[in-house]
Design a protein around this motif. Structure first.
Motif, mmCIF file in Angstrom:
data_model
loop_
_atom_site.group_PDB
_atom_site.id
_atom_site.type_symbol
_atom_site.label_atom_id
_atom_site.label_comp_id
_atom_site.label_asym_id
_atom_site.label_seq_id
_atom_site.Cartn_x
_atom_site.Cartn_y
_atom_site.Cartn_z
ATOM 1 N N LEU A 1 -10.773 -30.329 -71.877
ATOM 2 C CA LEU A 1 -9.509 -30.672 -72.815
ATOM 3 C C LEU A 1 -8.293 -30.858 -72.114
ATOM 4 O O LEU A 1 -7.910 -30.020 -71.223
ATOM 5 C CB LEU A 1 -9.363 -29.219 -73.634
ATOM 6 N N VAL A 2 -7.770 -32.087 -72.257
ATOM 7 C CA VAL A 2 -6.389 -32.638 -71.675
ATOM 8 C C VAL A 2 -5.532 -32.292 -73.032
ATOM 9 O O VAL A 2 -5.438 -32.777 -74.115
ATOM 10 C CB VAL A 2 -6.715 -33.998 -71.304
ATOM 11 N N ALA A 3 -4.723 -31.424 -72.425
ATOM 12 C CA ALA A 3 -3.675 -30.958 -73.351
ATOM 13 C C ALA A 3 -2.404 -30.385 -72.978
ATOM 14 O O ALA A 3 -2.090 -30.842 -71.676
ATOM 15 C CB ALA A 3 -4.220 -29.584 -74.042
ATOM 16 N N LYS A 4 -1.433 -30.319 -73.587
ATOM 17 C CA LYS A 4 0.060 -29.917 -73.222
ATOM 18 C C LYS A 4 0.376 -28.506 -73.883
ATOM 19 O O LYS A 4 0.160 -28.277 -75.101
ATOM 20 C CB LYS A 4 1.138 -30.977 -73.416
ATOM 21 N N PRO A 5 1.135 -27.788 -73.293
ATOM 22 C CA PRO A 5 1.761 -26.574 -73.941
ATOM 23 C C PRO A 5 2.490 -26.939 -75.088
ATOM 24 O O PRO A 5 3.379 -27.871 -75.415
ATOM 25 C CB PRO A 5 2.650 -26.139 -72.891
ATOM 26 N N GLY A 6 2.253 -25.976 -76.044
ATOM 27 C CA GLY A 6 2.879 -26.056 -77.340
ATOM 28 C C GLY A 6 2.664 -27.069 -78.536
ATOM 29 O O GLY A 6 3.405 -27.307 -79.371
ATOM 30 N N CYS A 7 1.487 -27.672 -78.181
ATOM 31 C CA CYS A 7 0.815 -28.714 -79.088
ATOM 32 C C CYS A 7 -0.158 -28.040 -79.919
ATOM 33 O O CYS A 7 -1.248 -27.546 -79.625
ATOM 34 C CB CYS A 7 0.080 -29.484 -77.987
ATOM 35 N N HIS A 8 0.061 -27.938 -81.255
ATOM 36 C CA HIS A 8 -0.749 -27.391 -82.391
ATOM 37 C C HIS A 8 -2.030 -28.106 -82.505
ATOM 38 O O HIS A 8 -3.070 -27.335 -82.711
ATOM 39 C CB HIS A 8 0.062 -27.321 -83.685
ATOM 40 N N LEU A 9 -2.004 -29.233 -82.361
ATOM 41 C CA LEU A 9 -3.403 -30.263 -82.292
ATOM 42 C C LEU A 9 -4.241 -29.795 -80.956
ATOM 43 O O LEU A 9 -5.536 -29.575 -81.188
ATOM 44 C CB LEU A 9 -3.262 -31.610 -82.416
ATOM 45 N N CYS A 10 -3.637 -29.525 -80.007
ATOM 46 C CA CYS A 10 -4.479 -28.832 -78.777
ATOM 47 C C CYS A 10 -4.991 -27.296 -79.068
ATOM 48 O O CYS A 10 -6.170 -27.262 -78.693
ATOM 49 C CB CYS A 10 -3.572 -28.962 -77.597
ATOM 50 N N ASP A 11 -4.209 -26.585 -79.631
ATOM 51 C CA ASP A 11 -4.631 -25.296 -79.912
ATOM 52 C C ASP A 11 -5.959 -25.365 -81.179
ATOM 53 O O ASP A 11 -6.939 -24.730 -80.513
ATOM 54 C CB ASP A 11 -3.423 -24.355 -80.608
ATOM 55 N N ASP A 12 -5.867 -26.373 -82.011
ATOM 56 C CA ASP A 12 -6.906 -26.489 -82.678
ATOM 57 C C ASP A 12 -8.098 -27.023 -81.714
ATOM 58 O O ASP A 12 -9.426 -26.562 -82.181
ATOM 59 C CB ASP A 12 -6.564 -27.547 -84.054
ATOM 60 N N ALA A 13 -8.241 -27.849 -81.248
ATOM 61 C CA ALA A 13 -9.159 -28.571 -80.405
ATOM 62 C C ALA A 13 -9.651 -27.584 -79.418
ATOM 63 O O ALA A 13 -10.965 -27.467 -79.478
ATOM 64 C CB ALA A 13 -8.715 -29.659 -79.442
ATOM 65 N N ARG A 14 -8.954 -26.592 -78.884
ATOM 66 C CA ARG A 14 -9.360 -25.741 -77.930
ATOM 67 C C ARG A 14 -10.348 -24.680 -78.684
ATOM 68 O O ARG A 14 -11.269 -24.234 -77.943
ATOM 69 C CB ARG A 14 -8.270 -24.838 -77.500
ATOM 70 N N GLU A 15 -9.965 -24.323 -79.922
ATOM 71 C CA GLU A 15 -10.522 -23.585 -80.713
ATOM 72 C C GLU A 15 -12.089 -23.701 -80.967
ATOM 73 O O GLU A 15 -12.982 -23.130 -80.546
ATOM 74 C CB GLU A 15 -9.973 -23.212 -82.044
ATOM 75 N N VAL A 16 -12.232 -25.131 -81.215
ATOM 76 C CA VAL A 16 -13.558 -25.530 -81.627
ATOM 77 C C VAL A 16 -14.274 -25.769 -80.264
ATOM 78 O O VAL A 16 -15.307 -25.576 -80.133
ATOM 79 C CB VAL A 16 -13.291 -26.942 -82.139
ATOM 80 N N ILE A 17 -13.625 -26.253 -79.157
ATOM 81 C CA ILE A 17 -14.225 -26.561 -77.995
ATOM 82 C C ILE A 17 -14.934 -25.293 -77.392
ATOM 83 O O ILE A 17 -15.940 -25.216 -76.829
ATOM 84 C CB ILE A 17 -13.235 -27.294 -76.981
ATOM 85 N N VAL A 18 -13.976 -24.261 -77.370
ATOM 86 C CA VAL A 18 -14.483 -22.917 -76.652
ATOM 87 C C VAL A 18 -15.669 -22.309 -77.500
ATOM 88 O O VAL A 18 -16.684 -21.909 -76.844
ATOM 89 C CB VAL A 18 -13.105 -22.020 -76.705
#
Length: 94
Positions: free
Chosen positions: A22-39
């Motif tokens: 996951l290529v993400a950045k801090p404070g990114c709500h879409l990143c948080d959503d993506a992380r949840e699915v990927i994990v």
């Protein structure tokens, strides 16, 4: 034997042999959503998961800034902005 009936003897890598990044950045709500699915998916299938902070890598920033979050499977771009759970499972061979 018909090609339709013959099973491929080399079906490809198993989920446990795959890596999802996951290529993400801090404070990114879409990143948080993506992380949840990927994990969830990687844990269920036994695939490896890693996360890279786009703000700490100039090359990732240059390539993906307008697309984050970006999902890579074995180093190749798979998705961006949103992660489709079914599509990720299919990409991992599940």
């Amino acid at each position: 034997m018909s090609p339709l009936l013959r099973r491929d003897k080399n079906p490809g890598p198993k989920p446990a042999d795959r890596t999802v990044t996951l290529v993400a950045k801090p404070g990114c709500h879409l990143c948080d959503d993506a992380r949840e699915v990927i994990v969830r998916v990687t844990a269920e299938l036994g695939a490896s998961f890693e996360e890279k902070d786009i703000t700490q890598d100039e090359e990732l920033y240059r390539r993906y800034w307008e697309q984050i979050p970006v999902t890579l499977v074995d180093g190749r771009q798979h998705d961006f902005w949103r992660v489709d759970e079914k599509r990720l499972r299919t990409a991992l061979g599940a």
